[in-house]
Every structure is written in structure tokens, then in C-alpha cells.
Design a protein around this motif. Structure first.
Motif: not given
Length: 687
Positions: A79-86, A120-125, A159-168
Motif C-alpha cells: 500500500f501507499s502511505s495514504d492507503g489509496r494506491i496498491l 516495497a512502497f516508500s513511506p513518503d509515497g 525481499s525489500l523494505a524501506f526505512s521509515h524516513d524513506s531514505k534507505h
């Protein structure tokens, strides 16, 4: 129309191992590969081998929408950070963005040259990252669809994961490494080594200070992001780890395993807090709800389950439900990874086994003594076959090579290179002249058995090739693929003769009868399919397994067929009557492969419990094993029976849509939404 979701509440308390399930979401028709919560926790997304993604109401369990558009399995959802896009990633090598509430496809990102295995979707969308079997990560601009960067591994990116600040961005790969990347520049910041196999799960802690990884080497590891050092290994996992997740408060780590187990640890101390066996068939995805109260899992039995975390922790460590075992089998134990294939020498005196521990081992059948260990592969051995004279062993591996070994000396004779992805199938021609190999690069390669020279590359499958078998006269080759099809090839011209298409999921096994008149195939259903080779007509199948069938083989006289599957049962069948002769248990984990001895008096099996087993072939029908199976499998068995009846009732619908079609399986997949909800479910599991 979209299949109606089945929400099973309360009923799940029938089985002790399932008592913590808050809800079970049923609606997909094939195995699940992924699960994700929306950021606010209101919705759950699932991706499936049935080529769809679904979005569910997290509170009621109601299915809200089915997203159709991919041409192959949906391996990853985010999901995107606002939940609108998958975002969805598929075996068709594409990434799609959806306005899921409207059921509308927004964009398709193309560029990968092989299947998407992680997303993975970055937290900043702003960015979507996709990892592929082509060994690359691509970063995509969500607004424009532009490819921003390509990052490279030496193996498939699982496997992939963004950091919560979207920088990594952190990535785990089949090259056994974990990498940390700078998202803005695409620069590699660190490579973390320590895992002994592919990294299948990865997640940042909420404060981004710690990274958790889960691997096929059976370990879950915690890493300090700042120092790049391994902090600890979380003890307790006994089998391949397929998925990991951090709780929102950072206090818990959850992992799902190949052995159907869900585990939870205390992230600070590493103490194992809970272990739930029989959590579903291979826990491919785990995700905590944003409030941390619920844990969602995605499993290969087509179901998503919502677990009450508090209840799971109260249950602590549980033992798997037992099965009645047949004590008449001999066990060959010594591998340190699960055993994937076995073969007998022509005199039946030696048994060869191949394993995920990268080795093949030779065993004395009479004494059980280990005679030799063949080392040389740098990846799991997942397939092996002996030459007709028993002098040469061919092994196929995740390292993309086929190796030929001298059986007398154990010496490696040659390495056959050419596949660009993992090899899943190897077959030796009965005349001894050629070897065939099939891989996840969607090709079949034919090799000269004497020189090792590649003679031909056969292309036609739309997915990885998982099964191969030569006809007894060496003129035909049968292949089974994750695209759901079985193909017959003329080896004189390397041309396709026919596509036999009724499977609606991956085909794991194909086998010719000794007279070459029949072909058996097994895969993502509970049946072993049977075909007339000359006419390609579907014959009456062998029905009785309660979960997917992984392997099947004919006896040397062609009168009997043996099959094994995810229900951990070795089943013997009378070919003429299709009746079950015997059902034997003994493996503690699922069985991957089965073969008859040349004399027809034994069968050997390869299992996830890291052992090969030898079984006496029953001469008369026997009820020696009453199959006192777990409550979970009793439910599955009952469901299988009802689906069998449903399948018969659906014949009219199938005839209406596909009568006269050459490939019924393709037709059903094309018109799936025109089937009734009941028939969609029946076709997905039982057909």
C-alpha cells in the motif's frame, strides 16, 4: 462476478493449533504469496497465484475488491502511505499501481526481464521499489512511472523494505546477502553477510536502528543498521524462513516458515515467545496491524489468517499435531537441509539423495550407511537423475548449473552452463544420449550426454519449468511449468506437439507410464491427473490427497502409481481402477519427491524433515494407516470432498464457456469471472 469471501469465525476453535485465529479470509482460488496492511489498518491486501490481488475490510473480513490484470501470479503487494494506491508485482515481470477502491489500474511499470519477487512502497509515497529474478531492483517514480534507478544483486531479489524516513532501502537476495542502499543516489551503502542461503524476508524496526532478516538457511537475524554488525540470531526456527515482520512498537519479531510454523520473538532479548505449528501451508507473508493487536499471514492453502497477538502469546510454544506413522520404512538421515530428490542405481543397491545443503549423498540401501558426499554446487540441489546404465549422475541446482558426476569415483565430470536462472528439473533420455534440464528462465535445454554440449534450447512455456520426463522410446519430452501447462515436445525437431492445459496452478511433476501410453501430472491441486499420450485426452484422475501433490511415479510394470504431497502421505494407486491401494505416513514434514526402485519392490521419498525414506511397496490393499490427521487437515479433507462434488456440478458451466476449446485450463482462467463463486473455488483447488 467476484467470488464471495468466506469468513470463518468461531469455527476455527475446533483445532487447538488454530484457536488464536481471529478470522480466516477465503476467496482466492490458488495459493497466496503475500499480505499487507494499509497504513491506517483498515484494509488488508493479498496477492495470489490465481493472478489476482484482493483487498479486504480488516475488521469484518469482507472482500472489497478483486484486482484483475496481471497475466501471472501476483507475488507481492504494498500500500501507499495514504492507503489509496496498491502496488502489485507479478510473475509477468510487471509492477502495477491500482486505485483499488475504484478497481482501476493506474499504471504498469515495465522493464524487468524476469518475474517480480518483492515489492516495497516508500513511506513518503514517492517511490516504488521492485525486486526481480533478473537480479535487479528498480526504483520507480510513482507520479510519472519513470524508472529512477537500477540496483544490482548477484542473485534474485526476494525481499525489500524501506526505512521509515524513506531514505534507505534494504534488500535480501538469493546471493545470500543483504544490501542497504541510499534511495536518493542509488548508491550501495553496505553489504551484510552471514546468511547461508537466500534471504526471503526483511524489515526495519520502527526506529530504523535494526534490520530483521529471515533466510532459507533457517535463521532469523537482527542487524545494527548504524554499525552494519549482526546483533543476534533468533533461535528456534527449524526450517526455511519465508517472511518476517516487526511489531509497530518494535518489541516483537514475527516469522513465517516453510514448515507451516508461525513464530514470535522478543526483539530485545531474542527469547522465543510463541510458536504455532500448522499455521497454514507455508507461511509466505506476515504483517502486523498498525495497532499491533493482530498479525496477518498469507499461506499456500489459499487462505489469509488474522491472528490475535495477545492470544498467540498466551499459547506460547505448541507442538505439531501428530499423525499415525507407518514404522515399516527405513530412514536415511544426514543432510543438513531438506531433501528434494532421490534415485536408485539400476541394481537398487544404492540410493542417491539431493538436498538444499548443496550436496548429493550416496547410501547403502541394505545397511543405511552413507557411502559418499558429492560436493561442488554452490546452491541447493533440487533435482537429480541417473543415466540408464547408472554410471553418471546429473544434478540440477539453484546455482543455475547441471553437474555430471562419475558414480564409481564420486568425481565431478562436467558442469553444464547456459541457464540464466535456477534449475528445477533434470531428465536423462532412456537411450542415454541426451540430458534435458528445465529452469526458471522458462527454457528447456537439451545437452549431449557424452560431450556436455548444448544441442538445443526449447522455448514455449510462459513460466519456469519445474518438471521433465522423457518417453520410454526417447522420442518425446513432457514438461510441466508454473504457468499451469504440460507440454509435449518432439525431440527429433525440438517442436511442440501439444499443450495439455487443465492445471490452474504450477505443475510440479510429470511421469510417463512404462509403455509410453499414459502421462501423469501433478501440481497445484489435490489430484494426480492422467492423460492419453496419443490423443492428449484427459482420463479419470487419482483422487484422495487432501493437499497439493508434489510428485508422482509409475511402477516399473505400470500397474501402480505412487504420489506424495503436502499432506505428508505416500499414496499407492491401482492404475487400472484408480483406486487407492495404501496410504502411508512417516515423514514429519512435507514430502517433495518419490520414485520406485527398478525392481518395483521399494519406493524412496525425499522430505523437508531432511531425510530420505525407503518404503516397502504394498502387494495388497491395506488400511495399515488410518490417517489420524490433524483437525486442520480434516477440515481440508472435508473441503476437498465438497469441492469434488462441486466440480461435477460445475460441468455445465465449463461446457458453456469452454466446450470445444483446445486448452480448457487457459479458457477457464480467461473466463474465470464468468463462473459462479462456488465453481471458481472448486476449479482453483480441485482442478
Amino acid at each position: 462476478m467476484v467470488a464471495v469471501a468466506i469468513l470463518l469465525l468461531a469455527l476455527v476453535t475446533a483445532s487447538p493449533g488454530q484457536a488464536q485465529v481471529r478470522a480466516t479470509l477465503g476467496g482466492h482460488t490458488l495459493a497466496l504469496a503475500s499480505v499487507a496492511y494499509s497504513p491506517e489498518g483498515k484494509y488488508i491486501a493479498t496477492g495470489s497465484y490465481d493472478r489476482t490481488a484482493k483487498v479486504w475490510d480488516a475488521t469484518s473480513g469482507k472482500e472489497l475488491v478483486t484486482l484483475i490484470g496481471h497475466e501471472a501470479a501476483v507475488e507481492a503487494v504494498a500500500f501507499s502511505s495514504d492507503g489509496r494506491i496498491l502496488a502489485t508485482g507479478s510473475y509477468d515481470s510487471t509492477v502495477k499501481l491500482w486505485d483499488w477502491a475504484a478497481g482501476k489500474e493506474l499504471a504498469t511499470f515495465r522493464g524487468h526481464t524476469n518475474m517480480i519477487r518483492s515489492l516495497a512502497f516508500s513511506p513518503d509515497g514517492k517511490t516504488v521499489a521492485s525486486g526481480s529474478h533478473d537480479n535487479t531492483i528498480k526504483l520507480w517514480d510513482v507520479a510519472t512511472g519513470t524508472e529512477l534507478a537500477q540496483l544490482n544483486h548477484k542473485g534474485a531479489v526476494r525481499s525489500l523494505a524501506f526505512s521509515h524516513d524513506s531514505k534507505h532501502l534494504a534488500s535480501g537476495s538469493n546471493d545470500y546477502t543483504v544490501k542497504i542502499w541510499d534511495v536518493a543516489t542509488g548508491a550501495e551503502e553496505a553489504t551484510l553477510t552471514g546468511h547461508g542461503h537466500g534471504v526471503r524476508g526483511i524489515a526495519f524496526s520502527p526506529d530504523d536502528r535494526t534490520l530483521v532478516t529471515g533466510s532459507m538457511d533457517t535463521t532469523v537475524r537482527l542487524w545494527d543498521v548504524a554499525t552494519r554488525a549482526e546483533r543476534m540470531i533468533l533461535e528456534g526456527s527449524e526450517n526455511e524462513v519465508l517472511s518476517v515482520a516487526y511489531s509497530p512498537d518494535g518489541k516483537l519479531v514475527a516469522a513465517g516458515g516453510q514448515d507451516d510454523t508461525l513464530k514470535i520473538w522478543d526483539a530485545a532479548s531474542g527469547q522465543e515467545l510463541a510458536s504455532i505449528p500448522d499455521a497454514g501451508d507455508r507461511v509466505r507473508g506476515v504483517a502486523f496491524s498498525p495497532d499491533g493487536k493482530t498479525l496477518a499471514t498469507a499461506t499456500m492453502d489459499t487462505l489469509a489468517r488474522l491472528w490475535d497477538v495477545e492470544e498467540v502469546l498466551k499459547r506460547r510454544i505448541q507442538a505439531p499435531a501428530g499423525m499415525v506413522k507407518d514404522e515399516g520404512q527405513e530412514s536415511f538421515a544426514g543432510h543438513t537441509g531438506y531433501v528434494t530428490a532421490v534415485a536408485f542405481t539400476p541394481d537398487d543397491k544404492i540410493l542417491i539423495s539431493g538436498s538444499h545443503d548443496h550436496t548429493a549423498r550416496l547410501w547403502d540401501v541394505r545397511t543405511g550407511k552413507e557411502l559418499a558426499i558429492l560436493k561442488g554446487h554452490t546452491g541447493a540441489i533440487v533435482t537429480l537423475v541417473l543415466s540408464p546404465d547408472g554410471k553418471i549422475l546429473a544434478t540440477g541446482s539453484y546455482d543455475r548449473t547441471v553437474k555430471l558426476w562419475d558414480m564409481a569415483s564420486g568425481k565431478e565430470l562436467a558442469t553444464l552452463r547456459g541457464h540464466t536462472n535456477i534449475i528445477r528439473a533434470v531428465a536423462y533420455a532412456p537411450d542415454g544420449k541426451t540430458i534435458a534440464s528445465g529452469g526458471y528462465d522458462q527454457t528447456i535445454r537439451i545437452w549431449d550426454a557424452t560431450t556436455g554440449k548444448e544441442l538445443a534450447t526449447v522455448v514455449g512455456h510462459a513460466g519456469g519449468v519445474k518438471a521433465l520426463a522423457y518417453s520410454p522410446d526417447s522420442r518425446l519430452l513432457a514438461s510441466g511449468s508454473i504457468d499451469g501447462s504440460v507440454k509435449l515436445w518432439d525431440l527429433a525437431t525440438w517442436s511442440e506437439i501439444a499443450t495439455i492445459d487443465v492445471h490452474t496452478g504450477p505443475v510440479h511433476s510429470v511421469a510417463f507410464s512404462p509403455d509410453g501410453k499414459l502421462l501423469a501430472s501433478a501440481g497445484a491441486s489435490n489430484d494426480v491427473q492422467l492423460w492419453n499420450v496419443a490423443t492428449h485426452e484427459e482420463l479419470e484422475p487419482f483422487k484422495g490427497h487432501t493437499r497439493w501433490v508434489r510428485s508422482c511415479a509409475f511402477s516399473p510394470d505400470g500397474k501402480m502409481l505412487v504420489s506424495v504431497g503436502l499432506d505428508n502421505v505416500v499414496r499407492f494407486w491401482d492404475v487400472a481402477t484408480r483406486s487407492q491401494v495404501a496410504a502411508l505416513t512417516g515423514h514429519e514434514r512435507r514430502i517433495h519427491f518419490v520414485t520406485f526402485s527398478h525392481a518395483g519392490t521399494w519406493v524412496a521419498t525425499a522430505g523437508m524433515d531432511r531425510s530420505a525414506k525407503l518404503w516397502s511397496v504394498p502387494k495388497e490393499p491395506t488400511a495399515r494407516v488410518s490417517e489420524q490427521i490433524s483437525k486442520y487437515d480434516e477440515v481440508t479433507q472435508n473441503e476437498a470432498g465438497s469441492r469434488g462434488a462441486m466440480r461435477s456440478a460445475c460441468k455445465g458451466e465449463i461446457d458453456r464457456l469452454c466446450l470445444g476449446e483446445e486448452h480448457v485450463g487457459q479458457c477457464l482462467r480467461k473466463h474465470k469471472e464468468q463462473l459462479s463463486a462456488g465453481c471458481q473455488t472448486s476449479m482453483g483447488r480441485g482442478h
